[in-house]
Scaffold this active site. Structure first.
Site, PDB file in Angstrom:
ATOM      1  N   LYS A 117       0.704  -1.106   0.122  1.00 16.69           N
ATOM      2  CA  LYS A 117      -0.154  -0.092   0.025  1.00 16.69           C
ATOM      3  C   LYS A 117       0.747   1.314  -0.030  1.00 16.69           C
ATOM      4  O   LYS A 117       0.350   2.391  -0.616  1.00 16.69           O
ATOM      5  CB  LYS A 117      -0.871  -0.036   1.151  1.00 16.69           C
ATOM      6  CG  LYS A 117      -1.978  -1.185   1.078  1.00 16.69           C
ATOM      7  CD  LYS A 117      -2.611  -1.294   2.429  1.00 16.69           C
ATOM      8  CE  LYS A 117      -3.796  -2.189   2.088  1.00 16.69           C
ATOM      9  NZ  LYS A 117      -3.367  -3.638   2.227  1.00 16.69           N
ATOM     10  N   GLY A 165      -8.561  -7.027   3.804  1.00 19.72           N
ATOM     11  CA  GLY A 165      -9.588  -7.355   4.557  1.00 19.72           C
ATOM     12  C   GLY A 165      -9.721  -6.893   5.946  1.00 19.72           C
ATOM     13  O   GLY A 165     -10.187  -7.393   6.691  1.00 19.72           O
ATOM     14  N   GLU A 201      -2.259   6.912   7.886  1.00 15.26           N
ATOM     15  CA  GLU A 201      -2.980   7.960   7.207  1.00 15.26           C
ATOM     16  C   GLU A 201      -3.913   8.650   8.060  1.00 15.26           C
ATOM     17  O   GLU A 201      -4.356   7.959   9.310  1.00 15.26           O
ATOM     18  CB  GLU A 201      -4.007   7.245   6.317  1.00 15.26           C
ATOM     19  CG  GLU A 201      -3.341   6.822   5.236  1.00 15.26           C
ATOM     20  CD  GLU A 201      -4.294   5.959   4.278  1.00 15.26           C
ATOM     21  OE1 GLU A 201      -3.925   5.756   2.989  1.00 15.26           O
ATOM     22  OE2 GLU A 201      -5.518   5.554   4.349  1.00 15.26           O
ATOM     23  N   ARG A 293      -6.649  -8.289  -7.425  1.00 16.01           N
ATOM     24  CA  ARG A 293      -7.139  -9.489  -7.310  1.00 16.01           C
ATOM     25  C   ARG A 293      -8.920  -9.276  -7.850  1.00 16.01           C
ATOM     26  O   ARG A 293      -9.204  -8.232  -7.577  1.00 16.01           O
ATOM     27  CB  ARG A 293      -7.106 -10.010  -6.112  1.00 16.01           C
ATOM     28  CG  ARG A 293      -7.613  -9.539  -4.903  1.00 16.01           C
ATOM     29  CD  ARG A 293      -7.793 -10.084  -3.572  1.00 16.01           C
ATOM     30  NE  ARG A 293      -7.669  -9.087  -2.226  1.00 16.01           N
ATOM     31  CZ  ARG A 293      -8.896  -8.667  -2.049  1.00 16.01           C
ATOM     32  NH1 ARG A 293      -9.985  -8.812  -2.703  1.00 16.01           N
ATOM     33  NH2 ARG A 293      -8.697  -7.884  -0.999  1.00 16.01           N
TER      34      ARG A 293
END
Length: 464
Positions: A117, A165, A201, A293
């Site tokens: 990420k 997830g 973040e 994905r």
């Protein structure tokens, strides 16, 4: 098309989904399974099945060496990773190609670049996509992390650099809380993904979670519009829609075009999702990550575009170009997906695996239930609690909500607790009907609005 046989390196409903897509293309299927999954539906549907180890995922579905051995022994041309498990593992993608087979997904290099990420944030910024304020790279040192937190302010989010997830994520409101949660997030990320790297973040208060479905063939890329995924519990999606219910047309255009620009900048190949936070009050959106994905929620996109995303990614992996151009892709109506889990909402969402005593699935135009269940099947306790996904499609969102309520009332999975009562309650909620929700909406709503006995009673009466 060079693919004649596929090994499915996954389980559950996504394994069934891939097998059905492959069979529609005339492709032979080989299903791997753990000892606990010997009786699952995907094993029964596949042309061949291979036991790859004991129930523990670490010794079966995450065992790269054993999966490669199974693929070689079965003589397959390609491997489809599904979602979760090894689907975003660059080492697995590389092992598949090194063994002379096709990995149905982006290249190992693309997974490394976008699956991390922190690296993906850099790619997005270079492609001109706005990113959430936060750290520029991985954070290993607590002192550096404190300085970044001081700049972003609270609330802030600690996130795993790898995986997804909702794992390895912590929202913190004070420096004391941050210092306590930072090592816990690192440990969780390490355990879940084998990578304890973190980044930080700023939390966008009351943001909506909007994601864009992309398809690429390595040269060209297109978007299949966006999905609304804001109804989440503990950062796990519960309910998804396509398109987003309160996204202005100009924002939709900018959002989708930015996702395509990012995909083209890396020569993306396969299906993927670019995820954003949308600040509805400010009218601004921010990139958060790329999932390299197929997504759990891909059916809602299929319902509103008519594109079979799994077949498309198989074709592209087999050497074909995209079968559609951007001008070919149009939105039609509205679709909503409910994730049906083996959890009891009345008991704090306690997992409840068991044996399916009776299964009744609603039928009709615009109704779809993706599952791996059948009557008499015993759901094992070792894996994710997802039992299936109920998806409905109608000409408008209002009509979709009505159809969803009827479909949920007609879906009966007897023998184990499910989240159907929760979804029935959401269908009838005024704020949900108005689309007035965000990523931090559901958990407080559960405390103040959701009486699990009421929808359960309605559900019981509807079945009698």
């Amino acid at each position: 098309m060079t693919i004649r046989s596929i090994l499915i390196a996954n389980r559950g409903e996504i394994a069934v989904r891939i097998i059905r897509a492959a069979k529609a293309l005339g492709i032979r299927t080989v299903q791997v399974h753990s000892a606990a999954d010997a009786d699952m539906l995907a094993v029964k549907l596949a042309d061949e099945a291979v036991n790859i180890g004991p129930p523990s995922a670490a010794k079966s579905y995450l065992n790269i060496e054993r999966i490669i051995e199974a693929a070689k022994s079965a003589g397959v041309d390609a491997v489809h990773p599904g979602y979760g498990f090894l689907s975003e593992n660059a080492g697995f993608a590389r092992a598949v190609t090194d063994a002379g087979m096709i990995f149905i997904g982006p290249s190992a290099d693309a997974i490394s670049l976008l699956g991390d990420k922190v690296a993906a944030r850099s790619v997005a910024a270079k492609a001109g996509v706005p990113t959430v304020p936060g750290s520029d790279g991985r954070i290993e040192d607590m002192a550096v992390a404190r300085d970044i937190i001081a700049e972003t302010g609270f609330p802030a989010m600690i996130k795993a650099a790898a995986g997804g997830g909702g794992r390895g994520i912590r929202i913190v409101d004070t420096m004391e809380d941050f210092e306590r949660q930072f090592p816990l997030a690192a440990a969780e990320a390490k355990a879940a993904f084998g990578d304890g790297g973190l980044y930080i973040e700023k939390v966008i208060t009351k943001a909506r979670h909007v994601e864009v479905q992309i398809l690429g063939d390595g040269e060209n890329a297109v978007h299949c519009y966006e999905r609304e995924c804001s109804l989440q519990r503990r950062r796990q999606k519960v309910w998804e829609e396509a398109p987003s219910c309160r996204l202005p047309a100009d924002v939709r255009t900018a959002l989708c075009e930015s996702a395509v620009a990012l995909a083209k900048s890396v020569g993306y190949k396969g299906a993927g999702t670019v995820e954003y936070l949308y600040d509805e009050d400010a009218g601004e959106f921010y990139f958060i990550e790329v999932n390299t994905r197929i997504q759990v929620e891909h059916p809602v996109t299929e319902m509103v575009t008519g594109i079979d995303l799994v077949q498309e990614m198989i074709r592209v992996a087999g050497g074909e170009k995209l079968s559609v151009t951007q001008d070919d892709i149009a939105l039609s109506g509205h679709a909503i997906e409910c994730r049906i889990n083996a959890e009891d909402p009345a008991k704090g969402f306690m997992p409840g695996p068991g044996t399916v005593a009776k299964l009744v699935v609603p039928e009709g135009e615009g109704i779809r239930f993706d599952t791996f269940l059948y009557e008499g099947y015993t759901v094992p306790p070792f894996y994710d609690s997802l039992l299936g996904k109920l998806i409905v499609h109608a000409e408008s969102r209002a009509a979709c909500l009505k159809k969803l309520e009827a479909a949920l009332s007609g879906l009966h999975i007897e023998g184990l607790a499910t989240t159907i009562p929760l979804h029935l309650a959401l269908c009838r909620d005024e704020a949900v009907a108005e689309g007035a929700f965000h990523t931090r909406f559901l958990e407080p709503w559960l405390e103040t609005h959701f009486n699990p006995q009421t929808p359960a009673k309605v559900h019981e009466e509807a079945s009698s």
